[in-house]
Design a protein around this motif. Structure first.
Motif, PDB file in Angstrom:
ATOM      1  N   TYR A 120      74.701 -34.178 -87.321  1.00 62.10           N
ATOM      2  CA  TYR A 120      74.075 -34.918 -86.279  1.00 62.10           C
ATOM      3  C   TYR A 120      75.015 -35.722 -85.353  1.00 62.10           C
ATOM      4  O   TYR A 120      74.905 -35.915 -84.261  1.00 62.10           O
ATOM      5  CB  TYR A 120      73.018 -35.696 -86.918  1.00 62.10           C
ATOM      6  N   VAL A 121      75.929 -36.576 -86.432  1.00 61.60           N
ATOM      7  CA  VAL A 121      76.798 -37.535 -85.787  1.00 61.60           C
ATOM      8  C   VAL A 121      77.926 -36.883 -84.920  1.00 61.60           C
ATOM      9  O   VAL A 121      78.263 -37.178 -83.783  1.00 61.60           O
ATOM     10  CB  VAL A 121      77.327 -38.236 -86.614  1.00 61.60           C
ATOM     11  N   PHE A 122      78.530 -35.813 -85.628  1.00 56.60           N
ATOM     12  CA  PHE A 122      79.821 -35.107 -85.084  1.00 56.60           C
ATOM     13  C   PHE A 122      80.020 -33.928 -84.295  1.00 56.60           C
ATOM     14  O   PHE A 122      80.487 -33.822 -83.522  1.00 56.60           O
ATOM     15  CB  PHE A 122      80.831 -34.929 -86.234  1.00 56.60           C
ATOM     16  N   LEU A 123      78.767 -33.026 -84.466  1.00 55.73           N
ATOM     17  CA  LEU A 123      78.569 -31.874 -83.788  1.00 55.73           C
ATOM     18  C   LEU A 123      77.739 -32.028 -82.486  1.00 55.73           C
ATOM     19  O   LEU A 123      76.663 -32.674 -82.445  1.00 55.73           O
ATOM     20  CB  LEU A 123      77.874 -30.713 -84.502  1.00 55.73           C
ATOM     21  N   GLU A 124      78.106 -31.842 -81.259  1.00 56.55           N
ATOM     22  CA  GLU A 124      77.385 -31.740 -80.107  1.00 56.55           C
ATOM     23  C   GLU A 124      76.316 -30.526 -80.062  1.00 56.55           C
ATOM     24  O   GLU A 124      76.912 -29.443 -79.649  1.00 56.55           O
ATOM     25  CB  GLU A 124      78.187 -31.901 -78.950  1.00 56.55           C
ATOM     26  N   TYR A 125      75.036 -30.517 -80.139  1.00 57.40           N
ATOM     27  CA  TYR A 125      74.232 -29.579 -79.923  1.00 57.40           C
ATOM     28  C   TYR A 125      73.945 -29.241 -78.472  1.00 57.40           C
ATOM     29  O   TYR A 125      73.676 -30.192 -77.675  1.00 57.40           O
ATOM     30  CB  TYR A 125      72.779 -29.862 -80.572  1.00 57.40           C
ATOM     31  N   GLU A 126      74.303 -28.033 -78.058  1.00 53.57           N
ATOM     32  CA  GLU A 126      74.165 -27.872 -76.723  1.00 53.57           C
ATOM     33  C   GLU A 126      73.062 -26.558 -76.542  1.00 53.57           C
ATOM     34  O   GLU A 126      73.034 -25.739 -77.220  1.00 53.57           O
ATOM     35  CB  GLU A 126      75.552 -26.888 -76.152  1.00 53.57           C
ATOM     36  N   THR A 127      71.846 -27.107 -75.806  1.00 56.91           N
ATOM     37  CA  THR A 127      70.807 -25.876 -75.961  1.00 56.91           C
ATOM     38  C   THR A 127      71.454 -24.594 -75.389  1.00 56.91           C
ATOM     39  O   THR A 127      72.030 -24.442 -74.082  1.00 56.91           O
ATOM     40  CB  THR A 127      69.581 -26.461 -75.085  1.00 56.91           C
ATOM     41  N   SER A 128      70.792 -23.805 -75.516  1.00 54.68           N
ATOM     42  CA  SER A 128      70.997 -22.124 -75.261  1.00 54.68           C
ATOM     43  C   SER A 128      69.978 -21.648 -74.157  1.00 54.68           C
ATOM     44  O   SER A 128      69.920 -20.709 -73.766  1.00 54.68           O
ATOM     45  CB  SER A 128      71.094 -21.003 -76.303  1.00 54.68           C
ATOM     46  N   ASN A 129      69.043 -22.770 -73.873  1.00 55.67           N
ATOM     47  CA  ASN A 129      67.811 -22.335 -72.893  1.00 55.67           C
ATOM     48  C   ASN A 129      68.454 -22.256 -71.591  1.00 55.67           C
ATOM     49  O   ASN A 129      69.401 -22.720 -71.195  1.00 55.67           O
ATOM     50  CB  ASN A 129      66.814 -23.548 -72.926  1.00 55.67           C
ATOM     51  N   TYR A 130      67.821 -21.314 -70.878  1.00 56.60           N
ATOM     52  CA  TYR A 130      67.956 -20.916 -69.542  1.00 56.60           C
ATOM     53  C   TYR A 130      66.923 -20.791 -68.637  1.00 56.60           C
ATOM     54  O   TYR A 130      65.762 -20.401 -69.183  1.00 56.60           O
ATOM     55  CB  TYR A 130      68.945 -20.138 -69.328  1.00 56.60           C
ATOM     56  N   ILE A 131      66.803 -20.879 -67.348  1.00 55.54           N
ATOM     57  CA  ILE A 131      65.469 -20.757 -66.424  1.00 55.54           C
ATOM     58  C   ILE A 131      65.627 -19.581 -65.580  1.00 55.54           C
ATOM     59  O   ILE A 131      66.765 -19.309 -64.847  1.00 55.54           O
ATOM     60  CB  ILE A 131      65.341 -21.923 -65.434  1.00 55.54           C
ATOM     61  N   ILE A 132      65.011 -18.778 -65.532  1.00 54.53           N
ATOM     62  CA  ILE A 132      64.814 -17.387 -64.741  1.00 54.53           C
ATOM     63  C   ILE A 132      63.880 -17.788 -63.426  1.00 54.53           C
ATOM     64  O   ILE A 132      62.908 -18.068 -63.824  1.00 54.53           O
ATOM     65  CB  ILE A 132      64.608 -16.134 -65.466  1.00 54.53           C
ATOM     66  N   GLN A 133      64.397 -17.657 -62.398  1.00 53.12           N
ATOM     67  CA  GLN A 133      63.557 -17.584 -61.192  1.00 53.12           C
ATOM     68  C   GLN A 133      63.095 -16.467 -60.588  1.00 53.12           C
ATOM     69  O   GLN A 133      64.040 -15.649 -60.678  1.00 53.12           O
ATOM     70  CB  GLN A 133      64.157 -18.462 -60.109  1.00 53.12           C
TER      71      GLN A 133
END
Length: 79
Positions: free
Chosen positions: A20-33
């Motif tokens: 939680y402290v050292f790893l940066e969580y990057e979301t893999s979500n994306y939006i389709i229009q």
């Protein structure tokens, strides 16, 4: 068996805090229009690289706790 379970619990707690402290969580979500630009749909995916790295950190922390506990127990029995 008790040492292993307590080491696993400690590894999950300490390893979880480290992740939680050292790893940066990057979301893999994306939006389709849609073609007209009015309809949006959000696609949610799991971040497998984060899960893998967190799993390795938790496993290593668990093993460190377990083996240090075994070494300390052997030294205490030796004295």
């Amino acid at each position: 068996m008790k040492k292993f379970l307590l080491s696993l619990l400690g590894g999950v707690i300490i390893g979880g805090i480290i992740c939680y402290v050292f790893l940066e969580y990057e979301t893999s979500n994306y939006i389709i229009q849609n073609y007209n630009g009015l309809d949006e749909k959000e696609i949610k995916e799991w971040d497998f690289s984060y899960i893998t790295q967190a799993g390795f950190i938790i496993l290593i922390t668990t093993l460190l706790i377990y083996f240090s506990w075994v070494v300390l127990k052997k030294r205490a029995d030796k004295n």
